[in-house]
Design a protein around this motif. Structure first.
Motif, PDB file in Angstrom:
ATOM      1  N   LYS A 218       0.836  -1.184   0.000  1.00  0.00           N
ATOM      2  CA  LYS A 218       0.000   0.000   0.000  1.00  0.00           C
ATOM      3  C   LYS A 218       0.878   1.245   0.000  1.00  0.00           C
ATOM      4  N   ARG A 219       1.691   1.383  -1.000  1.00  0.00           N
ATOM      5  CA  ARG A 219       2.505   2.585  -1.117  1.00  0.00           C
ATOM      6  C   ARG A 219       3.388   2.800   0.117  1.00  0.00           C
ATOM      7  N   PHE A 220       4.162   1.786   0.453  1.00  0.00           N
ATOM      8  CA  PHE A 220       5.057   2.052   1.577  1.00  0.00           C
ATOM      9  C   PHE A 220       6.255   2.840   1.068  1.00  0.00           C
ATOM     10  N   SER A 221       6.760   3.704   1.939  1.00  0.00           N
ATOM     11  CA  SER A 221       7.773   4.653   1.478  1.00  0.00           C
ATOM     12  C   SER A 221       9.131   3.973   1.365  1.00  0.00           C
ATOM     13  N   PHE A 222      10.022   4.632   0.703  1.00  0.00           N
ATOM     14  CA  PHE A 222      11.334   4.045   0.461  1.00  0.00           C
ATOM     15  C   PHE A 222      12.087   3.819   1.764  1.00  0.00           C
ATOM     16  N   ASP A 223      12.757   2.723   1.799  1.00  0.00           N
ATOM     17  CA  ASP A 223      13.511   2.352   2.978  1.00  0.00           C
ATOM     18  C   ASP A 223      14.797   1.753   2.461  1.00  0.00           C
ATOM     19  N   LEU A 224      15.862   1.827   3.239  1.00  0.00           N
ATOM     20  CA  LEU A 224      17.105   1.267   2.720  1.00  0.00           C
ATOM     21  C   LEU A 224      17.026  -0.230   2.518  1.00  0.00           C
ATOM     22  N   THR A 225      16.066  -0.881   3.161  1.00  0.00           N
ATOM     23  CA  THR A 225      15.939  -2.322   2.945  1.00  0.00           C
ATOM     24  C   THR A 225      15.426  -2.648   1.551  1.00  0.00           C
ATOM     25  N   TRP A 226      14.996  -1.637   0.793  1.00  0.00           N
ATOM     26  CA  TRP A 226      14.593  -1.908  -0.587  1.00  0.00           C
ATOM     27  C   TRP A 226      15.732  -2.525  -1.381  1.00  0.00           C
ATOM     28  N   TRP A 227      16.983  -2.195  -1.000  1.00  0.00           N
ATOM     29  CA  TRP A 227      18.108  -2.795  -1.725  1.00  0.00           C
ATOM     30  C   TRP A 227      18.118  -4.302  -1.560  1.00  0.00           C
ATOM     31  N   ALA A 228      17.412  -4.778  -0.533  1.00  0.00           N
ATOM     32  CA  ALA A 228      17.327  -6.228  -0.348  1.00  0.00           C
ATOM     33  C   ALA A 228      16.517  -6.890  -1.444  1.00  0.00           C
ATOM     34  N   PHE A 229      15.857  -6.105  -2.305  1.00  0.00           N
ATOM     35  CA  PHE A 229      15.193  -6.722  -3.451  1.00  0.00           C
ATOM     36  C   PHE A 229      16.222  -7.300  -4.401  1.00  0.00           C
ATOM     37  N   ILE A 230      17.416  -6.698  -4.386  1.00  0.00           N
ATOM     38  CA  ILE A 230      18.365  -6.999  -5.447  1.00  0.00           C
ATOM     39  C   ILE A 230      19.417  -8.017  -5.065  1.00  0.00           C
ATOM     40  N   PHE A 231      20.123  -7.785  -3.963  1.00  0.00           N
ATOM     41  CA  PHE A 231      21.295  -8.649  -3.778  1.00  0.00           C
ATOM     42  C   PHE A 231      20.987 -10.118  -3.561  1.00  0.00           C
ATOM     43  N   PRO A 232      19.925 -10.480  -2.830  1.00  0.00           N
ATOM     44  CA  PRO A 232      19.687 -11.920  -2.749  1.00  0.00           C
ATOM     45  C   PRO A 232      19.236 -12.514  -4.076  1.00  0.00           C
ATOM     46  N   ASN A 233      18.414 -11.778  -4.807  1.00  0.00           N
ATOM     47  CA  ASN A 233      17.953 -12.304  -6.094  1.00  0.00           C
ATOM     48  C   ASN A 233      19.095 -12.374  -7.090  1.00  0.00           C
ATOM     49  N   ALA A 234      20.070 -11.494  -6.933  1.00  0.00           N
ATOM     50  CA  ALA A 234      21.268 -11.612  -7.763  1.00  0.00           C
ATOM     51  C   ALA A 234      21.996 -12.907  -7.442  1.00  0.00           C
ATOM     52  N   GLY A 235      22.036 -13.267  -6.164  1.00  0.00           N
ATOM     53  CA  GLY A 235      22.629 -14.536  -5.770  1.00  0.00           C
ATOM     54  C   GLY A 235      21.881 -15.712  -6.359  1.00  0.00           C
ATOM     55  N   LEU A 236      20.551 -15.606  -6.360  1.00  0.00           N
ATOM     56  CA  LEU A 236      19.713 -16.665  -6.931  1.00  0.00           C
ATOM     57  C   LEU A 236      20.024 -16.833  -8.412  1.00  0.00           C
ATOM     58  N   THR A 237      20.136 -15.687  -9.119  1.00  0.00           N
ATOM     59  CA  THR A 237      20.431 -15.724 -10.549  1.00  0.00           C
ATOM     60  C   THR A 237      21.800 -16.336 -10.792  1.00  0.00           C
TER      61      THR A 237
END
Lengths: 101, 332
Positions: free
Chosen positions: A27-46
């Motif tokens: 529901k439109r949660f504001s930016f948080d530094l944990t947003w970077w967690a979208f990337i690094f684990p999924n990069a590991g998965l890839t």
């Protein structure tokens, strides 16, 4: 190599669980530094999927991982953009905003 | 009655608005110093992500000519921002020296100290990926020195950080986030880092890196499994995290993916090869061919160094047996 195949799906399962949880709370949660967690684990998965694709020599897996890479790059651009925007609008890195005690 | 209530709510609303305006103004007036004081360890998750992306771009199949250049751009962005952030966090601790110990046992921020170390590991890994073709022999030595230094430091971090958390904080299971894995996360990356670096190392160093890499991955993985357990307990018995923190759930994906990367793959592959050669041939000296030829391998469109290394260490790893891997580590 088989340990890789053995474990990869665990990572994918966690990734899907987390994605579902994120989407459920979207529901439109504001930016948080944990947003970077979208990337690094999924990069590991890839990366792990790329290893598997290499070991099995499968063009199918290679194509899927290439698609995942593209998705990752797009995600990075989105998160970087959101980070810069939040920084510009002074929503983060401000007294009282972050977790500094 | 109703008009009074409406008036009251209107008043409280306007006063809330003016308060919000005031805090906004105060925030707007905060200078660079105040901003720097807010610079937490969590910012290093940005360099971590960028480094991971550069690593993925290097390894992507289906390459096109501009791919490496894009990867290099990401790597350069990563290094630039890493230096920037190191400067920022140093400035923060210079401006406010008491913040250093406080940040290291803050219940959420201290966990992100691990992201600093993982960023370093990813920079080293990318240096190997993108640099080994251009740089001279100095890179091999430099990376080796950095690697062992790094390992020593993260071992200290892995012990002292958890120790500090055990002593100073009482973290509750209903509030558990995968970020609890982050202090041991550098070990999870040290394994693949070893696997990547050892390919260009001379043999004796490569062996020690290989053994080290397996150990680091073992440590990282086991502690991650413990944390996975707590995470599932939290999810089953309590709520999902609040929506703003749900992105943090992705950290749980990390350990499961790091397990099947360069260190485990060649080690296990080679262990299976050696196992075959022990059981199906008289001698496992690499120069004497076994009766039915080399053991069957899956086709690899891959680099020679790994195979050469595998052949060359077959003597040393003569006793390396898949089921008794741990025993071997003791023996060595």
């Amino acid at each position: 190599m088989f340990s890789g195949i053995f474990i990869w799906l665990l990572g994918f399962w966690f990734s899907m669980l987390s994605s579902l949880a994120v989407v459920a709370g979207l529901k439109r949660f504001s930016f948080d530094l944990t947003w970077w967690a979208f990337i690094f684990p999924n990069a590991g998965l890839t990366l792990a999927a790329i290893q598997i694709g290499e070991a099995l020599d499968s063009p199918g897996i290679n194509d899927v991982t290439s698609a995942m890479t593209i998705v990752l790059v797009i995600l990075w651009l989105v998160v970087a953009g959101a980070n810069i925007k939040a920084f510009w609008e002074k929503k983060i890195l401000m007294p009282g905003k972050d977790e500094v005690r | 009655m109703a008009p009074n209530m409406a008036k009251k709510t209107l008043e409280t609303e306007t006063s809330k608005e003016s308060e919000a305006n005031k805090s906004h103004d105060a925030a707007a007036r905060a200078g660079v110093r105040e901003q720097l004081k807010q610079f937490t360890w969590a910012w290093f998750s940005m360099t971590m992500s960028t480094g991971a992306l550069a690593a993925v771009l290097y390894n992507t199949p289906n390459r096109f000519s501009g791919l490496l250049t894009i990867g290099k751009i990401f790597l350069i962005i990563d290094i630039v921002f890493f230096c920037l952030f190191v400067g920022a966090i140093t400035a923060r601790f210079v401006l406010e020296p008491s913040a250093l110990p406080r940040s290291l046992h803050h219940p959420t921020e201290s966990l992100f100290f691990g992201t600093f170390w993982v960023s370093i590991a990813l920079i080293l890994q990318n240096a190997q990926f993108y640099g080994h073709r251009y740089a001279g022999a100095w890179l091999v030595t430099a990376l080796r020195v950095c690697f062992w230094l790094y390992v020593g430091l993260i071992f200290l971090v892995g012990i002292f950080q958890y120790h500090t958390l055990f002593i100073k904080e009482r973290l509750q299971v209903p509030g558990m986030m995968p970020a609890w894995i982050l202090p041991i996360y550098p070990f999870l990356v040290a394994g693949p880092l070893a696997g990547v670096l050892l390919e260009s190392q001379p043999e004796s160093h490569a062996i020690s890196m290989l053994i080290g890499g397996v150990m680091f991955q073992g440590l990282g993985w086991m502690v991650s499994v413990f944390m996975y357990t707590i995470f599932i307990i939290r999810l089953m018995s309590s709520d999902l995290p609040p929506p703003s923190m749900r992105a943090g759930m992705y950290v749980s994906v990390g350990p499961a993916c790091k397990l099947d990367t360069p260190t485990t793959t060649p080690l296990l592959k080679q262990a299976t090869d050696t196992f075959h050669s022990i059981h199906f041939s008289r001698s496992y000296h690499p120069r004497i061919p076994s009766p039915e030829g080399p053991p069957a391998r899956l086709p690899r469109n891959h680099i020679c160094p790994r195979r050469r290394f595998a052949e060359g260490t077959r003597c040393v790893f003569g006793h390396l047996h898949l089921a008794s891997g741990l025993l071997v580590l003791h023996a060595i």
